[in-house]
Design an enzyme around this catalytic site. Structure first.
Site, PDB file in Angstrom:
ATOM      1  N   LYS A 116       0.902  -1.239   0.106  1.00  0.00           N
ATOM      2  CA  LYS A 116      -0.006   0.068   0.024  1.00  0.00           C
ATOM      3  C   LYS A 116       0.714   1.353   0.029  1.00  0.00           C
ATOM      4  O   LYS A 116       0.481   2.036  -0.642  1.00  0.00           O
ATOM      5  CB  LYS A 116      -1.029   0.101   1.207  1.00  0.00           C
ATOM      6  CG  LYS A 116      -2.247  -1.018   1.061  1.00  0.00           C
ATOM      7  CD  LYS A 116      -3.420  -0.620   2.054  1.00  0.00           C
ATOM      8  CE  LYS A 116      -4.221  -1.489   1.856  1.00  0.00           C
ATOM      9  NZ  LYS A 116      -5.430  -1.278   2.940  1.00  0.00           N
ATOM     10  N   LYS A 199      -5.409  -9.973  -6.233  1.00  0.00           N
ATOM     11  CA  LYS A 199      -6.261 -10.264  -5.318  1.00  0.00           C
ATOM     12  C   LYS A 199      -7.607  -9.337  -5.647  1.00  0.00           C
ATOM     13  O   LYS A 199      -7.327  -8.321  -6.107  1.00  0.00           O
ATOM     14  CB  LYS A 199      -5.639  -9.920  -3.716  1.00  0.00           C
ATOM     15  CG  LYS A 199      -6.924 -10.143  -2.637  1.00  0.00           C
ATOM     16  CD  LYS A 199      -6.437  -9.706  -1.421  1.00  0.00           C
ATOM     17  CE  LYS A 199      -6.482  -8.208  -1.284  1.00  0.00           C
ATOM     18  NZ  LYS A 199      -6.513  -7.775   0.091  1.00  0.00           N
ATOM     19  N   LYS A 202     -11.772  -4.671  -2.735  1.00  0.00           N
ATOM     20  CA  LYS A 202     -12.916  -3.590  -2.996  1.00  0.00           C
ATOM     21  C   LYS A 202     -12.594  -2.299  -3.230  1.00  0.00           C
ATOM     22  O   LYS A 202     -13.363  -1.341  -3.554  1.00  0.00           O
ATOM     23  CB  LYS A 202     -13.932  -3.623  -1.555  1.00  0.00           C
ATOM     24  CG  LYS A 202     -13.134  -3.560  -0.292  1.00  0.00           C
ATOM     25  CD  LYS A 202     -14.202  -3.532   1.135  1.00  0.00           C
ATOM     26  CE  LYS A 202     -13.677  -4.125   2.225  1.00  0.00           C
ATOM     27  NZ  LYS A 202     -12.597  -3.604   2.956  1.00  0.00           N
TER      28      LYS A 202
END
Ligand code: TYM
Length: 344
Positions: A116, A199, A202
């Site tokens: 991230k 992956k 959302k």
């Protein structure tokens, strides 16, 4: 440590973005299945959702939406405690105490933090993003949870939680239960339909065909799955496989297995006479839509009743706080904090 009659479960989902079938398969489906075996706590982890830039109005709306989806996916609010993380201040306070026993190197090694924060410079990422797993450890340890049902991407954070609990217990005496992760046998890491090596997430916004969301209408589900990336294998083999070339087919089979609760052998037998990937995709569309229909119906019922979810969350926070405050008091005591005393 607190007196527990039954083993405890705690888990949570961040109210960031729309929930996907990955969240359902990795987390919610397991929660609903296991909730009666354990004393269960499910929180909407809103404090985690502000570790990256966010919109305040959207955070509020998503917090309610995620709570309603917990119930729509089968969480029984009579049996389980459903609450919002920020409604129980003990989460933030224990996170601070745990921060002070967690070496910074442990956090810098976390794969999710590295992904991230990526190549972004340190001026543009929050301290919260680095500290995120400590808050997650606080969520779990406050409830003395024995079991934490999560997808495979949270495995490392669970290991860290165990390390933090053990370190705290060693330094200050037995305080926390050391929890175990519960990872589902199929669909532990559902992949993107547009990119079966990544992956399903959302928060990914790069393509309209990446994820099936729990509130997608049936025709959108169909479009997304029928366009899912597969491979150019001339034999069109429908097999479970770790080969990156077969990742798209493997992902569709994993989704099918997870949603039907069939084992691999039964799934392969089911597709033994399939004519190519079209048949596989159609079958997946069918089971996904069969899964989503009752969830969506229940979601619309729950959210049409004004105030119902808010009321339930307020009750849930009271029940959760009773347990959380007990553990926090023990942690404070064991760490040596002076209690406030007044002369009578
Ligand atoms: P979050 O919000 O990213 O995801 C919620 C849950 O869904 C699972 N999951 C998946 N499972 C299978 N395939 C996928 N593609 C997939 N994507 C997500 C996640 O593993 C997770 O179980 N840090 C956590 C939230 C959290 C938490 C906690 C979880 C905060 N405190 C305490 C358990 C206990 C997270 O970001 O999950």
């Amino acid at each position: 440590m607190s007196d527990k009659k039954r083993k405890r479960v705690l888990s949570g989902v961040q109210p960031s973005g729309d929930l996907t079938i990955g969240n359902y398969i990795g987390a919610l489906k397991q929660w609903a299945r296991e909730q009666h075996k354990y004393e269960s706590y499910f929180c909407v982890v809103d404090l985690h959702a502000v570790t990256v830039p966010h919109d305040p109005g959207e955070l509020r709306a998503k917090t309610r939406e995620v709570a309603a989806l917990y119930l729509a996916c089968g969480i029984d609010p009579q049996a389980s405690t459903v609450f919002v993380q920020s409604h129980v201040p003990a989460h933030s306070e224990l996170a601070w105490l745990l921060n002070c026993v967690t070496p910074i190197g442990w956090l810098e090694r976390m794969t999710q933090y590295k992904e991230k924060s990526g190549k972004r410079d340190k001026e543009s990422i929050s301290t919260g993003l680095l500290d995120y797993p400590v808050l997650m450890a606080a969520d779990i340890l406050l409830y003395q949870a024995d079991v934490v049902p999560v997808g495979d991407d949270q495995r490392q954070h669970l290991e860290l939680t165990r390390d933090i609990a053990q370190r705290f217990n060693r330094l200050f005496g037995e305080t926390f239960t050391v929890p175990e992760a519960m990872i589902p046998p199929a669909g532990a890491r559902v992949k993107g339909l547009d990119d079966p090596l990544a992956k399903m997430s959302k928060s990914y916004t790069g393509s309209d065909y990446h994820a099936v969301y729990l509130l997608d209408p049936p025709n959108r589900v169909k479009k997304k799955i029928m366009r899912a990336v597969t491979d150019t294998d001339p034999e069109r083999k429908i097999i479970f496989s770790d080969d990156p070339e077969k990742a798209g087919v493997n992902n569709l089979l994993e989704i099918f297995a997870a949603l039907t609760d069939m084992d691999r052998e039964a799934v392969l037998a089911h597709f033994a006479n399939a004519r190519g990937y079209g048949d596989l995709k159609k079958a997946v569309v069918e089971v996904v839509n069969e899964t989503l229909a009752p969830i969506q119906q229940r979601f619309h019922e729950l959210t049409s009743e004004a105030g119902y979810i808010d009321e339930l969350l307020a009750e849930g926070a009271e029940r959760a706080a009773a347990i959380a405050n007990e553990t926090l008091a023990l942690a404070r005591e064991n760490m040596g904090f002076l209690k406030p005393h007044r002369r009578l």
